[in-house]
Design an enzyme around this catalytic site. Structure first.
Site, PDB file in Angstrom:
ATOM      1  N   HIS A  75       7.672   6.373  18.934  1.00  0.00           N
ATOM      2  CA  HIS A  75       7.027   5.387  18.060  1.00  0.00           C
ATOM      3  C   HIS A  75       7.309   3.976  18.549  1.00  0.00           C
ATOM      4  CE1 HIS A  75      10.709   4.208  15.759  1.00  0.00           C
ATOM      5  NE2 HIS A  75      11.059   5.468  15.886  1.00  0.00           N
ATOM      6  N   ASP A  77       7.185   1.025  16.702  1.00  0.00           N
ATOM      7  CA  ASP A  77       7.771   0.052  15.776  1.00  0.00           C
ATOM      8  C   ASP A  77       9.289   0.140  15.778  1.00  0.00           C
ATOM      9  OD1 ASP A  77       7.356   2.646  14.519  1.00  0.00           O
ATOM     10  OD2 ASP A  77       8.102   1.725  12.680  1.00  0.00           O
ATOM     11  N   ASP A 114      15.644   2.367  19.132  1.00  0.00           N
ATOM     12  CA  ASP A 114      14.968   3.306  18.233  1.00  0.00           C
ATOM     13  C   ASP A 114      13.612   2.710  17.873  1.00  0.00           C
ATOM     14  OD1 ASP A 114      14.172   5.103  16.314  1.00  0.00           O
ATOM     15  OD2 ASP A 114      15.622   4.449  14.813  1.00  0.00           O
ATOM     16  N   GLU A 143       6.672   4.344  12.087  1.00  0.00           N
ATOM     17  CA  GLU A 143       7.527   5.506  11.828  1.00  0.00           C
ATOM     18  C   GLU A 143       8.652   5.154  10.872  1.00  0.00           C
ATOM     19  OE1 GLU A 143      11.012   8.197  12.475  1.00  0.00           O
ATOM     20  OE2 GLU A 143      10.853   6.038  12.789  1.00  0.00           O
ATOM     21  N   GLU A 144       9.233   3.973  11.059  1.00  0.00           N
ATOM     22  CA  GLU A 144      10.429   3.610  10.300  1.00  0.00           C
ATOM     23  C   GLU A 144      10.136   3.367   8.820  1.00  0.00           C
ATOM     24  OE1 GLU A 144      13.197   3.928  11.530  1.00  0.00           O
ATOM     25  OE2 GLU A 144      13.155   3.532  13.665  1.00  0.00           O
ATOM     26  N   ASP A 168      12.970  10.635  20.156  1.00  0.00           N
ATOM     27  CA  ASP A 168      13.414   9.734  19.092  1.00  0.00           C
ATOM     28  C   ASP A 168      14.743  10.163  18.479  1.00  0.00           C
ATOM     29  OD1 ASP A 168      13.278   7.593  17.307  1.00  0.00           O
ATOM     30  OD2 ASP A 168      12.073   8.692  15.854  1.00  0.00           O
ATOM     31  N   HIS A 454      19.527   0.585  13.623  1.00  0.00           N
ATOM     32  CA  HIS A 454      19.114  -0.098  12.388  1.00  0.00           C
ATOM     33  C   HIS A 454      20.144  -1.138  11.958  1.00  0.00           C
ATOM     34  CE1 HIS A 454      16.416   3.558  11.055  1.00  0.00           C
ATOM     35  NE2 HIS A 454      16.161   3.126  12.270  1.00  0.00           N
TER      36      HIS A 454
END
Length: 482
Positions: A75, A77, A114, A143-144, A168, A454
């Protein structure tokens, strides 16, 4: 593709191209346009769908035209967070990469490995791999935040494939064969304000928590800054009159909040407030200090706000923040040590007129997420909030007869001299949505080793990049000969 530095430098060069483009979840137009142009110029057949997902096809190498189609998927994003006080606009500013001897990091912000590093590896492999069957690279949006890219991806892009390698995951020596489902739950309420009546105005900050990914790290027993602050405010209310002017906390629904801030107006003086905060810190340390020892309360004088929340509104908010479960809810009865069900109290955002709370349950059992949705409606009724039931993402169940898992574990052991861990994880992956569209698709998820995703402490272990690329390339060779 033999030389260590050639592979590492090549992948990081692709990653740097992505890091230069702001790509916060829900704002992927620029990076999607870049990928479409870049991959087209590289000679691939590229589709950019209406959601900005990218689907790029590369024909099989000569002699392998009859091999099954394999998808490399990631992904585009990222979760955008910054250190307190670091100037960063996630819609405008690039990620500033800092390459050390051991790690790749970012200056002041999350790195975006990520899943930028997974996409970069796929880009590099699509450009450089030899002796492979037909390849497809799928890069999804959002995705997030909501998995809207995977949800709306056309089934036709999955139904003609035999294998899918999702890039991922977070540890190079782990093969993921199943993942948890989740549900987005939000609570909102309009606020009524009135004149502040008390004399002393304070800003209370919760700082120093570890935070981290609300799936991978939820089982560690880390503290939650939002809950910690809400409990402290309730403790202050037991000692005096406390009027709430502002409450903010968290950065993303799927990140354990590491900080939170409130502004209060009270009849309590500095000493009284500090005594309560000291007692609350002691309570926190007793409950969480073994794994999250850095928490601190910071108390500073604040300009007195003209208005504060009406007492009833403040009480309803604090009640909601303390009755919502945050942390592990149940452990798996099937897989020892695996979190089965959890929930994260991720974000509180308040302005003059309203407050919004983001809540994010996960479970390996889809029905338990349904239970959380029902509970949310009851919590909302008890507290005077409105519950918003958002996207429900399905879990992904392990395929015990996976040919792809067998190929990859055997290849990893031959290349690295040790066994690859095979596991189901308590985190969300897009594979659940892919499975719904093609139940015959043989899937696994892998990834280089990344730490503290994150969060502004996110970093990528450089020595794991080449082994990951080698694993994928050799797997493609073996698939081509099936």
């Amino acid at each position: 593709m033999e030389q260590n530095n050639e592979i590492l430098d090549g992948v990081l060069d692709e990653f740097a191209k992505l890091a230069a483009i702001p790509r916060k979840s829900g704002h992927e137009q620029a990076v999607s346009d870049f990928l479409k142009k870049y991959l087209t110029e590289a000679g691939f057949s590229v589709v950019q769908d209406e959601k900005n997902n990218i689907i790029a096809d590369k024909p099989a190498s000569k002699g392998f035209e009859k091999a099954p189609l394999t998808i490399l998927q990631g992904h585009m994003d990222m979760v955008c967070v910054a250190e307190k006080g670091y100037a960063y606009d996630p819609l405008k500013d690039p990620i500033k990469l800092v390459r050390g001897e051991k790690y790749l990091e970012a200056e002041g912000t999350s790195l975006g490995a990520d899943d930028g590093i997974g996409v970069a590896e796929a880009m590099y492999i699509m450009k450089n791999a030899k002796d492979h069957g037909p390849l497809r690279m799928i890069v999804t949006v959002d995705e997030e935040q909501g998995m809207t890219g995977a949800i709306h991806l056309g089934a036709e892009h999955l139904q003609d494939a035999s294998f899918l390698i999702n890039c991922d995951s977070e540890n190079y020596d782990e093969l993921t064969v199943g993942s948890a489902g989740s549900i987005n739950l939000d609570f909102s309420r309009e606020l009524t304000r009135e004149a502040a009546m008390q004399a002393n105005s304070w800003k209370i900050e919760v700082k120093g928590l570890l935070g981290g990914h609300s799936g991978e790290r939820i089982g560690d027993g880390r503290g939650n800054a939002i809950r910690t602050l809400a409990l402290a405010l309730l403790a202050l209310q037991a000692k005096g009159t406390v009027e709430l002017a502002d409450f903010q906390g968290g950065k993303a629904r799927n990140a354990i909040p590491d900080d939170a801030t409130a502004v209060i107006v009270t009849n309590l003086d500095e000493q009284a407030v500090n005594e309560v905060l000291a007692a609350e810190k002691a309570r926190f340390m007793q409950n969480y200090g073994a794994v999250d020892p850095g928490m601190e309360f910071v108390l500073t004088a604040a300009d007195k706000p003209a208005e504060v929340l009406k007492a009833g509104d403040a009480q309803r908010l604090l009640r909601l923040l303390t009755i919502l479960h945050t942390g592990v809810y149940a452990m798996s009865t099937v897989i020892p040590g695996l979190v089965e069900t959890s929930a994260n109290l991720g974000v509180v955002a308040m302005d003059e007129n309203s407050v919004n709370v983001q809540f994010f349950p996960r479970s390996a059992i889809d029905g338990k997420n349904d239970e959380f949705a029902l509970m949310a409606q009851e919590y909302a009724a008890l507290t005077g909030f409105t519950a918003h039931i958002g996207t429900k993402s399905p879990g992904w169940k392990e395929n015990k007869d996976s040919k792809l898992a067998k190929i990859m574990t055997e290849t990893f052991k031959a290349q690295n001299g040790k066994d690859m861990k095979v596991e189901t994880i308590h985190a969300g992956l897009e594979c659940g949505w892919h499975f719904l569209k093609n139940p015959q698709l043989d899937m696994v998820s892998i990834g280089v080793t990344t730490i503290d995703i994150h969060s502004p402490k996110e970093r990528l272990l450089l020595e794991t990049v080449k082994p990951q690329v080698d694993l994928i390339v050799e797997t493609l060779h073996k698939i081509a000969k099936l």
